[in-house]
Write an enzyme that holds these catalytic residues in place. Structure first.
Site, PDB file in Angstrom:
ATOM      1  N   ASP A  81     -48.442  14.449 108.310  1.00 27.54           N
ATOM      2  CA  ASP A  81     -49.235  15.254 109.241  1.00 27.54           C
ATOM      3  C   ASP A  81     -49.448  16.662 108.702  1.00 27.54           C
ATOM      4  O   ASP A  81     -48.699  17.145 107.851  1.00 27.54           O
ATOM      5  CB  ASP A  81     -48.594  15.304 110.628  1.00 27.54           C
ATOM      6  N   GLU A 140     -43.738  15.865 111.466  1.00 29.25           N
ATOM      7  CA  GLU A 140     -42.863  16.940 110.997  1.00 29.25           C
ATOM      8  C   GLU A 140     -43.326  18.309 111.477  1.00 29.25           C
ATOM      9  O   GLU A 140     -42.513  19.170 111.835  1.00 29.25           O
ATOM     10  CB  GLU A 140     -42.772  16.924 109.471  1.00 29.25           C
TER      11      GLU A 140
END
Length: 378
Positions: A81, A140
């Protein structure tokens, strides 16, 4: 280890793969985008012999890939991400590769790190000289709220871990990271007319302000083992000036050097009580990564990597970092850990995000050499 001898890995192929990943914009918590970006990564890891499985949560799709070899697995950790919304690539941060610099959303943080992992395993034809486990999670950037347990579980039998976040500006690895916890403090009061019957109201904003002052005293206690960074980043509440506010909220970011300070401060904050009769206080944990203080085992892992780097004519140092990441989870529980194995660059979370193209190949060379070295037997 000479990358020129690896068919199909002449540098251009690696840049092409990075461009492919950057083109699949994958902001945190976008499940569809997460699935899209996971697909080509999983395909590459599978094509070189990885035993790949996808772990899906409400946040997106994470990847776990195991490569057989002797010893307990060396964990290679990263995330798919980014902080950038879909559309960034076509507007404020287009892809470019000019004068040895590659720009684009997610190039530095941290799709280039993923390329390092995939290219090194491809260079070795998926046959490292040690067991390897790749874990790439999907959330994350928002604190790994749905994947923290996945990382812990995959690290249970790991001999060591390498994180592929960006390094320090000079290329040094990150060995030790501050713990990071985000809290939301909710104050609940009672609404009333601020002029006609203010005595019937309980101001949630006044309660919150007093609580924040108390939290500042907790975090600045001179008897704490180490200093705490405390930032009240968001405050909201109330409706209008002639109404006693019935609710208010603050979001607080806390950073810790060591676990004892972390435990004492968080316990004290979670135990705060209302200052006003009929007020109510709630403390919500939004995300939490434990403090990772570098250990002797971390230093030994760094020394091994530095020795391998020296054989390639590279210099590799390491030191603590202020920011937190998923390696906090690993280092804090005693897994020998380093982070920052991604390429050099800058502009993480900023409009000038970029990597130094040559350093991508240097990191691939180094990781290939590390994975080609059998583990040291106890």
């Amino acid at each position: 280890m000479n990358s020129a001898h690896a068919p199909g890995l002449d540098g251009a192929a690696e840049f092409d793969f990075l461009r492919e990943l950057v083109a699949i914009e994958s902001p945190s918590l976008d499940r569809a985008a997460s699935e899209r970006v996971a697909a080509p990564i999983a395909e590459r890891l599978s094509a070189v012999g990885g035993r790949v499985r996808l772990a899906r949560t409400e946040a997106g799709t994470s990847i776990v890939a195991d490569f057989a070899g002797p010893g307990h697995p060396l964990l290679l950790v990263g995330h798919t991400d980014t902080v950038w919304p879909v559309g960034t690539l076509e507007s404020s941060l287009p892809w470019s590769h000019e004068n040895g610099i590659i720009r684009g959303p997610g190039t530095y943080d941290m799709k280039s790190g993923i390329v390092v992992i995939c290219a090194a395993l491809q260079r070795l034809d998926g046959n490292p000289s040690r067991a390897v486990r790749v874990v790439l999670n999907c959330d994350e950037e928002v604190g790994s709220p749905t994947t923290g347990e996945l990382i812990r579980a995959q690290a249970a039998d790991a001999m060591a871990a390498i994180g592929f976040e960006s390094p320090h500006p000079d290329g040094a690895l990150k060995v030790g990271r501050r713990g990071s916890t985000r809290l939301a403090v909710h104050a609940h009061g009672r609404a009333a007319h601020a002029a006609l019957n203010p005595e019937l109201g309980v101001s949630a904003i006044d309660e919150l302000i007093d609580q924040l002052a108390g939290i500042r005293e907790i975090t600045e206690d001179p008897l704490l083992p180490s200093a705490v960074l405390c930032n009240v980043g968001v405050i909201s509440g109330g409706t209008r000036a002639n109404v006693v506010p019935e609710s208010a909220r603050a979001e607080i970011g806390l950073r810790f050097v060591d676990s004892e300070t972390e435990s004492r401060v968080l316990s004290a904050i979670r135990g705060i009580v209302p200052r006003r009769r009929s007020a109510r206080i709630e403390v919500e944990t939004l995300s939490s990564r434990p403090a990772w203080r570098a250990s002797a085992a971390d230093a030994a892992l760094l020394a091994q990597l530095s020795a391998t780097a020296a054989l390639l004519g590279q210099r590799l140092d390491g030191r603590p970092a202020a920011g937190a990441g998923d390696t906090n989870i690993l280092g804090s529980v005693g897994v020998p850990t380093v982070d920052g194995f991604g390429p050099l660059g800058g502009g993480a979370h900023a409009i000038d995000e970029h990597i130094v193209a040559a350093s991508l190949h240097q990191r691939i060379d180094l990781l290939s050499a590390v994975l080609a070295t059998p583990p040291v037997q106890p």
